[in-house]
Design a protein around this motif. Structure first.
Motif, PDB file in Angstrom:
ATOM      1  N   ARG A   1       4.446  -2.984  -1.313  1.00 26.58           N
ATOM      2  CA  ARG A   1       4.710  -1.921  -0.412  1.00 26.58           C
ATOM      3  C   ARG A   1       5.264  -0.562  -0.696  1.00 26.58           C
ATOM      4  NH1 ARG A   1       5.481  -3.941   5.488  1.00 26.58           N
ATOM      5  NH2 ARG A   1       5.956  -6.442   4.817  1.00 26.58           N
ATOM      6  N   CYS A   2       4.027   0.336   0.126  1.00 26.16           N
ATOM      7  CA  CYS A   2       3.551   1.878  -0.219  1.00 26.16           C
ATOM      8  C   CYS A   2       5.295   2.372  -0.508  1.00 26.16           C
ATOM      9  CB  CYS A   2       2.679   2.009   0.460  1.00 26.16           C
ATOM     10  SG  CYS A   2       3.465   4.118   0.356  1.00 26.16           S
ATOM     11  N   THR A   3       6.185   3.018  -1.577  1.00 24.09           N
ATOM     12  CA  THR A   3       6.875   3.695  -1.041  1.00 24.09           C
ATOM     13  C   THR A   3       7.708   5.158   0.019  1.00 24.09           C
ATOM     14  OG1 THR A   3       6.931   5.318  -2.829  1.00 24.09           O
ATOM     15  CG2 THR A   3       7.997   2.902  -3.457  1.00 24.09           C
ATOM     16  N   THR A   4       5.895   5.650   0.236  1.00 24.31           N
ATOM     17  CA  THR A   4       5.789   6.470   1.462  1.00 24.31           C
ATOM     18  C   THR A   4       6.167   6.068   2.275  1.00 24.31           C
ATOM     19  OG1 THR A   4       5.177   7.620  -0.030  1.00 24.31           O
ATOM     20  CG2 THR A   4       4.930   8.055   1.796  1.00 24.31           C
ATOM     21  N   CYS A   5       4.738   5.379   3.234  1.00 27.74           N
ATOM     22  CA  CYS A   5       4.241   4.338   5.111  1.00 27.74           C
ATOM     23  C   CYS A   5       5.042   3.282   4.231  1.00 27.74           C
ATOM     24  CB  CYS A   5       2.661   5.103   4.906  1.00 27.74           C
ATOM     25  SG  CYS A   5       2.115   3.431   3.764  1.00 27.74           S
ATOM     26  N   ASN A   6       5.468   2.731   3.347  1.00 31.19           N
ATOM     27  CA  ASN A   6       5.932   1.248   3.900  1.00 31.19           C
ATOM     28  C   ASN A   6       3.970   0.238   3.973  1.00 31.19           C
ATOM     29  OD1 ASN A   6       7.673  -0.565   3.460  1.00 31.19           O
ATOM     30  ND2 ASN A   6       7.944  -1.185   5.204  1.00 31.19           N
TER      31      ASN A   6
ATOM     32  N   GLU B   1      -3.838   3.222  -4.463  1.00 31.32           N
ATOM     33  CA  GLU B   1      -3.925   3.627  -3.844  1.00 31.32           C
ATOM     34  C   GLU B   1      -3.258   3.048  -2.158  1.00 31.32           C
ATOM     35  OE1 GLU B   1      -7.402   6.083  -4.047  1.00 31.32           O
ATOM     36  OE2 GLU B   1      -6.965   6.292  -0.975  1.00 31.32           O
ATOM     37  N   CYS B   2      -2.853   2.868  -1.528  1.00 27.00           N
ATOM     38  CA  CYS B   2      -2.151   2.716  -0.496  1.00 27.00           C
ATOM     39  C   CYS B   2      -3.138   3.018   0.930  1.00 27.00           C
ATOM     40  CB  CYS B   2      -0.698   3.809   0.321  1.00 27.00           C
ATOM     41  SG  CYS B   2      -0.569   2.897   2.206  1.00 27.00           S
ATOM     42  N   ARG B   3      -3.838   1.876   1.331  1.00 25.60           N
ATOM     43  CA  ARG B   3      -4.897   2.352   1.995  1.00 25.60           C
ATOM     44  C   ARG B   3      -4.255   2.954   3.315  1.00 25.60           C
ATOM     45  NH1 ARG B   3      -7.944  -3.107   2.087  1.00 25.60           N
ATOM     46  NH2 ARG B   3      -9.827  -2.149   0.686  1.00 25.60           N
ATOM     47  N   ASN B   4      -3.602   3.158   3.209  1.00 24.61           N
ATOM     48  CA  ASN B   4      -2.738   3.972   4.535  1.00 24.61           C
ATOM     49  C   ASN B   4      -2.335   5.474   4.142  1.00 24.61           C
ATOM     50  OD1 ASN B   4      -1.813   3.865   7.818  1.00 24.61           O
ATOM     51  ND2 ASN B   4       0.424   4.346   6.896  1.00 24.61           N
ATOM     52  N   CYS B   5      -1.606   5.541   3.704  1.00 26.23           N
ATOM     53  CA  CYS B   5      -1.686   6.888   3.342  1.00 26.23           C
ATOM     54  C   CYS B   5      -1.773   7.786   1.720  1.00 26.23           C
ATOM     55  CB  CYS B   5       0.100   7.256   3.445  1.00 26.23           C
ATOM     56  SG  CYS B   5       0.667   6.948   1.374  1.00 26.23           S
ATOM     57  N   GLY B   6      -2.498   6.697   1.103  1.00 33.75           N
ATOM     58  CA  GLY B   6      -3.084   7.273   0.281  1.00 33.75           C
ATOM     59  C   GLY B   6      -2.136   7.881  -1.319  1.00 33.75           C
ATOM     60  N   TRP B   7      -1.250   7.557  -1.287  1.00 36.47           N
ATOM     61  CA  TRP B   7       0.167   6.847  -1.965  1.00 36.47           C
ATOM     62  C   TRP B   7      -0.023   6.237  -3.431  1.00 36.47           C
ATOM     63  CZ3 TRP B   7       4.006   4.015  -4.586  1.00 36.47           C
ATOM     64  CH2 TRP B   7       4.309   4.461  -5.653  1.00 36.47           C
ATOM     65  N   ILE B   8      -0.819   7.403  -4.524  1.00 37.92           N
ATOM     66  CA  ILE B   8      -1.195   6.983  -5.514  1.00 37.92           C
ATOM     67  C   ILE B   8      -0.219   6.103  -6.528  1.00 37.92           C
ATOM     68  CG2 ILE B   8      -2.560   6.982  -7.675  1.00 37.92           C
ATOM     69  CD1 ILE B   8      -4.024   9.417  -6.197  1.00 37.92           C
TER      70      ILE B   8
END
Ligand code: ZN
Length: 113
Positions: A37-42, A78-85
């Motif tokens: 999971r994305c560490t920023t937005c899960n 990249e995260c499709r939700n928040c763009g975290w790479i």
């Protein structure tokens, strides 16, 4: 005759850009961290960038660094939700793929929780 040609080509070794098939990248991510999971937005939806030249290949980026004389490349997804790479060394992906042949991986059902 071929010997001298080989010597010449090893001396002027052209930079070799690795290629990574999109399908293999998907197999790697599902095998290594199927529930990452994305560490920023899960979020758990990731986008793997495609090469401009060939849509069966991933877009790989030169890290600007060399390791044992070889250029090091990265794959950024990249995260499709928040763009975290998040970035992975292509060499590590290829290493994993070579030690985890396709026919030995059991397809895992995605959890839709
Ligand atoms: Zn995110």
């Amino acid at each position: 005759m071929s010997d001298s040609t080989e010597d010449f080509s090893t001396f002027f070794k052209p930079p070799t850009k690795p290629t990574l098939k999109f399908d293999d990248a998907v197999r790697f991510f599902k095998g290594v961290a199927p529930k990452a999971r994305c560490t920023t937005c899960n979020s758990k939806t990731w986008e793997i960038p495609i090469s401009d030249n060939d849509d069966s290949l991933c877009l790989l980026q030169d890290s600007g660094m060399t390791r044992t004389g070889e250029q090091v490349y990265n794959l950024y997804i990249e995260c499709r939700n928040c763009g975290w790479i998040r970035g992975h060394r292509v060499g590590a992906i290829q290493q994993w793929l070579s030690t985890n042949p396709k026919d030995q991986i059991q397809e895992q059902q995605e959890d839709d929780e």
